[in-house]
Design a protein around this motif. Sequence first.
Motif, PDB file in Angstrom:
ATOM      1  N   VAL A   1      55.304  32.040 -13.188  1.00  0.00           N
ATOM      2  CA  VAL A   1      55.997  31.162 -12.244  1.00  0.00           C
ATOM      3  C   VAL A   1      55.717  31.674 -10.837  1.00  0.00           C
ATOM      4  N   MET A   2      55.244  30.792  -9.974  1.00  0.00           N
ATOM      5  CA  MET A   2      54.890  31.174  -8.601  1.00  0.00           C
ATOM      6  C   MET A   2      55.669  30.316  -7.609  1.00  0.00           C
ATOM      7  N   VAL A   3      56.048  30.920  -6.521  1.00  0.00           N
ATOM      8  CA  VAL A   3      56.549  30.162  -5.366  1.00  0.00           C
ATOM      9  C   VAL A   3      55.377  30.024  -4.403  1.00  0.00           C
ATOM     10  N   TYR A   4      55.103  28.791  -4.091  1.00  0.00           N
ATOM     11  CA  TYR A   4      53.853  28.420  -3.428  1.00  0.00           C
ATOM     12  C   TYR A   4      54.231  27.734  -2.113  1.00  0.00           C
ATOM     13  N   ARG A   5      53.848  28.319  -0.968  1.00  0.00           N
ATOM     14  CA  ARG A   5      54.262  27.815   0.347  1.00  0.00           C
ATOM     15  C   ARG A   5      53.074  27.215   1.086  1.00  0.00           C
ATOM     16  N   TYR A   6      53.308  26.059   1.709  1.00  0.00           N
ATOM     17  CA  TYR A   6      52.255  25.389   2.477  1.00  0.00           C
ATOM     18  C   TYR A   6      52.254  25.836   3.928  1.00  0.00           C
ATOM     19  N   ASP A   7      51.052  25.859   4.535  1.00  0.00           N
ATOM     20  CA  ASP A   7      50.966  26.012   5.986  1.00  0.00           C
ATOM     21  C   ASP A   7      50.898  24.607   6.595  1.00  0.00           C
TER      22      ASP A   7
END
Length: 792
Positions: free
Chosen positions: A205-211
């Motif tokens: 499980v990953m927390v994936y953040r956008y720029d």
Amino acid sequence: MTDQLQSGPWLAPGEPVDLGNCEREPIHVPGSIQPRGVLLAVSEPDMVVRQVSRNLADVVGVAWDAALGRPLAEVLGVVPAQAVARSASAFGDLRERNPVELIVDCDGTPCPVDAILHRAAHSPETVGLPLADTGPPVGGLPAATPSSTLVIELEPAYGPRPFSFPNTYQAVRGTISELNRATSLQELYDITAEAVRTMTGFDRVMVYRYDPDYNGEVVAEAKAPELNSFLGLHYPASDIPAQARALYEKNWIRLISDVTYTPAPLEPVDLPATGRPLDLTYSTLRSVSPIHCEYLQNMGVRASMSISLLRDDRLWGLIACHHYSGPHAPPYATRAAAEFLGSTLSLRLVDRAEDEEHRRALQVRSTMAWLTAAALDEDRPLAETLLGRPGLLDVVPADSLVVSLQGNTGTAGVPLPADVVTALAEWAAGQGHDVVSTDRLPLVAPQLGVPADLACGVLALPLPEGQFVLWTRAEQVHSVDWGGDPHNKAIAEREGDTIRLSPRRSFDRWREVVRNRSEPWSPAQLAETGDLRANLLEALYARSRRVARAAVTLQRSLLSEPPHADHLGFAVRYVPAAREAQVGGDWYDVFQQPDGSTMLVIGDVVGHDTEAAACMGQLRGLLRGIAYDSAEGPAAVLGRLDRAIDGLQLRTVATVLVARLEQTGEESERGVTRLRWSNAGHPPPVVLAPDGQVQVLSGHRPELLLGVQAGAARSDHVATVERGSTVLLYTDGLVERRDQVFDVGVERLVAELAAVGSGDVEGLVDELLGRLLPERNEDDVALIAVRLAPQR
């Protein structure tokens, strides 16, 4: 590419999808579902089945073609159909009652299923748009309307249900408490990743953040021990196309239980009520893009789930779940609990970001208020005020700051070479914007040749008259670890006679060194500098008004009243142009010489500002000093003034007419006065005789303006003027207009002067100005009228 679902241009039905056209794939209307469940589209209020998935028999034991056109009760059974109808007819959001727990009869065997309900409204105006976006929303989904379709998705409920949706909070209560106690963003990320993995059972499980460009970064990870880590890896925006991101903003959770699934088509292809494919934006079983499934397979992923993280209803990031050992299908209630955690994380992220932004904004507003108040201190240069502490570097942090205001230039931070400052200021002024910014100057303006280590990021406020405020940031060289080469997004594969673009297969860590970029300017900083520019303009205006008032006072003091003389009557006027700063270079002067002669001076310094007014004061003083006790004629006076301008390096140009009224005893007996004058490029004198005749004293060769050539030839001209006449000297503002040439203006002056007549000299001047000047005159006007007393 837009990030909202639009009407196209979508791929045509049946057109093959590959990486070259996947951004045009209409993923909200795929025409099929994932086969872990079945779908029925039911018309309301009659509850008749209008569209079904081909795999209907796998769950309810009824063939799809036998279900079409039949009441829902005949397909699911009376009790399950009644339960669905009750849930659909109750007030509020359907999602609050999902799943509806049913037992259906599947070939004589009772089968527990979870029914997930939502509505897809439709109207003639929604052609090409997601149907679920139409109609007034209730709790985020459309309410039932006479033209709505109830979508029922049935998922087999294998094993005991972990918890029901209304009790979701109890299931995640401990995690919520941990999130509330978290003291940093990283803690929020880590707690959420661990909780979602524990709850759902995914391998990773990953927390994936956008720029801002929708490139993603893995900022937290919970994984099985044997897996390699993806933490810190970046993924290009092309990995998740814009239309997929738009769906994530509407439907916050998406499960692919088996990436190798075979889609179950919907029958009929088009929903009969609309004649178009059923919109599956809010469907939990929606079939996904085959390109995305291929992408996941290339990564070795067998099952995937995504939970949206939103800020202000826009996609901020994802909780991405991967499973490698085989298909994986957490029950709906488990997925709902994970979605609840995602929503909670979103709220915490927003709260923390807003708290930090609020604190920063308060500090900036405090600094701005102090600077605004300090700017009112007109005894201190404005540039000095802005460069102090607190100052503009507290409003927008930067490596260098340059302020150029009101003739003063100052710097703070790292000094910049003067040529670099000039180049940046000129470039910013040429952009045509109030606020100019870039974080990649070498890429957007390579012609400037500014080294990146000096100014890679530029934020500028161009201001009137070449003034500016300029922040710069140096290059910020940094490494980005990508999950595969972001510049190699596809591979080409031969399929028969064609070449197909398919997703890349390499996801090995690939390091890129990013150059020619600075720390970006935040949207808040850009907004605050826009406010700062407005404040600076107000401060500059206030200060310029003070300077203008001082210049007006000085100018008025220099335009003194003429002397009293028994044989002469005077009227003098100065009418400023209708502009903001009412100062200029026009002037008049009248004084008597020791021998009794009267000197008349009228002049116009080139320019219309405080500098022109200051030059006028210098010329007036010099000319008075030269002419007061000189027995020389006006030409000699102008010649000496010309040499003084050159010798003192006054760097000014002006038109000037110097005249002297001379009267000998013989001339007095004859009732005339001698007028001697010299003209340096100025409009000629005009004489109004007692009989009303007007004469322009022209016909002489025009001579150079003052300040053009020291030693230029000057000539005296002489005329005798009958007693009782009026001599008029004036500046060009009286006779020149944008729509009126000089000669026409002089002709009009002659006509109006003759019409006014030879009454009282004060009244004559006022009447003449009223006739000749428009309501808002374009240029300053100075005027001297001398009435020679008639002979007794």
